[in-house]
Write a protein that holds these residues in place. Structure first.
Motif, PDB file in Angstrom:
ATOM      1  N   PHE A 275       9.813   4.113  -5.742  1.00  0.00           N
ATOM      2  CA  PHE A 275       8.978   4.115  -5.382  1.00  0.00           C
ATOM      3  C   PHE A 275       8.419   3.047  -5.796  1.00  0.00           C
ATOM      4  O   PHE A 275       8.239   1.795  -5.851  1.00  0.00           O
ATOM      5  N   LEU A 276       9.473   2.257  -7.011  1.00  0.00           N
ATOM      6  CA  LEU A 276       8.807   1.921  -7.988  1.00  0.00           C
ATOM      7  C   LEU A 276       9.435   0.383  -7.724  1.00  0.00           C
ATOM      8  O   LEU A 276       9.272  -0.811  -7.961  1.00  0.00           O
ATOM      9  N   LEU A 277      10.916   0.769  -7.127  1.00  0.00           N
ATOM     10  CA  LEU A 277      11.451  -0.761  -6.014  1.00  0.00           C
ATOM     11  C   LEU A 277      10.785  -0.632  -5.472  1.00  0.00           C
ATOM     12  O   LEU A 277      10.965  -1.894  -4.777  1.00  0.00           O
TER      13      LEU A 277
ATOM     14  N   ALA B 297       0.679  -1.195  -0.102  1.00  0.00           N
ATOM     15  CA  ALA B 297      -0.081   0.086  -0.054  1.00  0.00           C
ATOM     16  C   ALA B 297       1.064   1.536  -0.655  1.00  0.00           C
ATOM     17  O   ALA B 297       0.830   2.299  -0.590  1.00  0.00           O
ATOM     18  N   ILE B 298       1.660   1.526   1.138  1.00  0.00           N
ATOM     19  CA  ILE B 298       2.768   1.743   1.133  1.00  0.00           C
ATOM     20  C   ILE B 298       3.725   2.803  -0.352  1.00  0.00           C
ATOM     21  O   ILE B 298       3.494   4.405  -0.839  1.00  0.00           O
ATOM     22  N   ALA B 299       4.058   1.486  -0.674  1.00  0.00           N
ATOM     23  CA  ALA B 299       4.644   1.610  -2.137  1.00  0.00           C
ATOM     24  C   ALA B 299       3.927   2.411  -3.439  1.00  0.00           C
ATOM     25  O   ALA B 299       4.396   2.956  -3.863  1.00  0.00           O
TER      26      ALA B 299
ATOM     27  N   ALA C 272       1.380   9.044  -6.499  1.00  0.00           N
ATOM     28  CA  ALA C 272       2.217  10.627  -6.086  1.00  0.00           C
ATOM     29  C   ALA C 272       3.702  10.739  -7.050  1.00  0.00           C
ATOM     30  O   ALA C 272       3.581  11.988  -7.253  1.00  0.00           O
ATOM     31  N   ALA C 273       4.210  10.004  -6.943  1.00  0.00           N
ATOM     32  CA  ALA C 273       5.594   9.585  -7.431  1.00  0.00           C
ATOM     33  C   ALA C 273       5.812   8.362  -8.880  1.00  0.00           C
ATOM     34  O   ALA C 273       6.959   8.031  -8.187  1.00  0.00           O
TER      35      ALA C 273
END
Length: 151
Positions: free
Chosen positions: A105-107, A91-93, A99-100
């Motif tokens: 965050f892709l990793l 969920a955080i990812a 958002a970005a």
């Protein structure tokens, strides 16, 4: 000669998160070194500025992710990857990617997907290792021992 099976399981999601967060911390540390250096020179306590906020956020999330990756690695090696941990990381990812989209965050998303897969895999393994209805786990012979080794 019979080969003994190692109870230590392979951890994948935790080490993946450790790698991502280590890279995050190194990049953040290099990029933020002038701002952090100036804050240290001025006296760290109460040194928060808008430039330092971004650097601090970047570094703290990286170090928090490292700690989470170490904890996840321990859980995986113990054969446990609780669903709340994997779902929270995923969920955080997803929120971060939304958002970005072009970011680290892709990793983290890759590590989150791996964590969910690990949760499912380890849950299936625990379910298949559990004794059936009416059976006792105590004194039940290991089928690998009876068959003469690992399957």
């Amino acid at each position: 000669m019979t080969r003994r099976r190692n109870d230590q399981r392979t951890a994948i999601a935790g080490p993946a998160l450790i790698i991502v967060c280590a890279l995050h911390s190194v990049v953040g540390g290099l990029a933020a070194s002038p701002v952090v250096g100036q804050a240290l020179a001025d006296g760290w306590y109460g040194a928060m500025t808008s430039g330092l906020e971004v650097a601090l956020w970047f570094l703290m999330t990286g170090f928090f992710g490292l700690a989470l990756g170490v904890a996840m690695t321990s859980l995986e090696r113990a054969g446990r990857m609780p669903w709340p941990v994997s779902i929270a990381l995923l969920a955080i990812a997803l929120i971060g990617v939304a958002a970005a989209p072009v970011s680290g965050f892709l990793l983290v998303l890759v590590a989150g997907v791996i964590a969910v897969v690990q949760s499912a895999r380890l849950q299936r393994r625990r379910a298949s290792d559990a004794p059936g209805a009416g059976e006792s786990a105590v004194g039940t012979p290991d089928p690998r021992v009876i068959a003469g080794g690992d399957r």
